[in-house]
Scaffold this active site. Structure first.
Site, PDB file in Angstrom:
ATOM      1  N   SER A 111       0.838  -1.192   0.000  1.00 14.02           N
ATOM      2  CA  SER A 111       0.000   0.000   0.000  1.00 14.02           C
ATOM      3  C   SER A 111       0.885   1.259   0.000  1.00 14.02           C
ATOM      4  O   SER A 111       1.680   1.433  -0.929  1.00 14.02           O
ATOM      5  CB  SER A 111      -0.960  -0.043   1.197  1.00 14.02           C
ATOM      6  OG  SER A 111      -2.029   0.854   1.013  1.00 14.02           O
ATOM      7  N   HIS A 130      -7.801  -5.709   0.471  1.00 11.03           N
ATOM      8  CA  HIS A 130      -6.602  -4.880   0.493  1.00 11.03           C
ATOM      9  C   HIS A 130      -5.505  -5.479   1.357  1.00 11.03           C
ATOM     10  O   HIS A 130      -4.320  -5.367   1.039  1.00 11.03           O
ATOM     11  CB  HIS A 130      -6.960  -3.481   1.004  1.00 11.03           C
ATOM     12  CG  HIS A 130      -5.830  -2.507   0.894  1.00 11.03           C
ATOM     13  ND1 HIS A 130      -5.295  -2.134  -0.320  1.00 11.03           N
ATOM     14  CD2 HIS A 130      -5.127  -1.832   1.843  1.00 11.03           C
ATOM     15  CE1 HIS A 130      -4.306  -1.269  -0.115  1.00 11.03           C
ATOM     16  NE2 HIS A 130      -4.180  -1.086   1.186  1.00 11.03           N
TER      17      HIS A 130
END
Length: 252
Positions: free
Chosen positions: A94, A227
């Site tokens: 990320s 995610h």
């Protein structure tokens, strides 16, 4: 080893390739503890600890991406064992993917040894994310963290813990908001992009965009999950990293 910036979570220092890991927004070095213990014992896993979290909670988090990248690159350059003497790779998830990518670019501009491979997870190339992070207030920030999921969700429901983590989250999101891609030559470093197949932040095609930022070999690995797929798919992620490191060793 500078214990302020870097952590190891294994009892022995592997004598094989080194993997330097960069955490996500709001995350810490311990995000990679399970991965470190799952990779082959000869891989030396070193995890970056940004200011503003855990044992560095008294320090102000960086709010400008370029300053964070500069600080990480300086610390890596001060530790010749990190970038010299053996092959090393960078893994970022990320926000950490962006920090790892820009750190590799800065090291290249300074003529320092390049990583053998970049593992860029949970984020597309630098031009794929147009979220207005710099405009987020606390409500927007917390809504985004809840949308993405992850292991820190319980902290968001505890007012005392939330008070501790909010400054770090604010700083990291401001750092993301400060970033804009300004162009530049692609890296020559091979890249493995990794993503969950149901990530609400990005698509598989977003992950594929990393191929445009390197002239080296490119691989795409897609895993079940959202995610934070890597916390649920540790064995599979470790296998993908091992494969990437072995592939690079074979052509070196």
């Amino acid at each position: 080893m500078n214990s302020t910036w870097f952590r190891r979570f294994t009892t022995a220092v592997g004598d094989g390739p080194r993997l330097v890991c960069f955490p996500h927004a709001g995350g810490s070095a311990t995000a990679y503890k399970d991965l470190a213990s799952t990779l082959p014992a000869n891989v030396d896993v070193v995890c970056v600890q940004y200011p503003g979290r855990q044992d560095r909670y008294r320090e102000e988090p960086f709010t400008v991406m370029a300053s964070l990248v500069e600080a990480v690159a300086e610390e890596m350059a001060r530790e010749p064992g990190l970038t010299g003497g053996r092959p090393y790779a960078l893994f970022g998830h990320s926000m950490g993917a962006l920090v790892a990518f820009e750190t590799a670019r800065l090291l290249a501009r300074r003529g320092l040894p390049q990583p053998a491979r970049l593992f860029l997870s949970g984020r597309g190339g630098p031009e794929t994310d147009s979220a207005p992070y710099s405009l987020y207030d606390d409500e927007d920030l917390l809504a985004d963290v809840r949308r993405l999921g992850g292991t820190e969700q319980a902290m968001l429901e505890d007012p005392d813990l939330l008070e501790l983590v909010l400054p770090t989250l604010r700083g990291d999101y401001r750092a993301l908001g400060s970033y804009s891609w300004r162009g530049g030559e692609p890296l020559s470093v091979p890249v493995t992009a990794l993503t969950g197949d149901s990530d609400p932040m990005m698509t598989v095609e977003d992950a594929r965009t990393w191929q445009a930022y390197t002239t080296g070999d490119f691989a795409l690995k897609v895993f079940p999950g959202g995610h934070f797929y890597l916390f649920d798919q540790v064995q599979q992620v470790a296998a993908a990293v091992t494969e990437g490191l072995l592939t690079q060793a074979a052509v070196s």
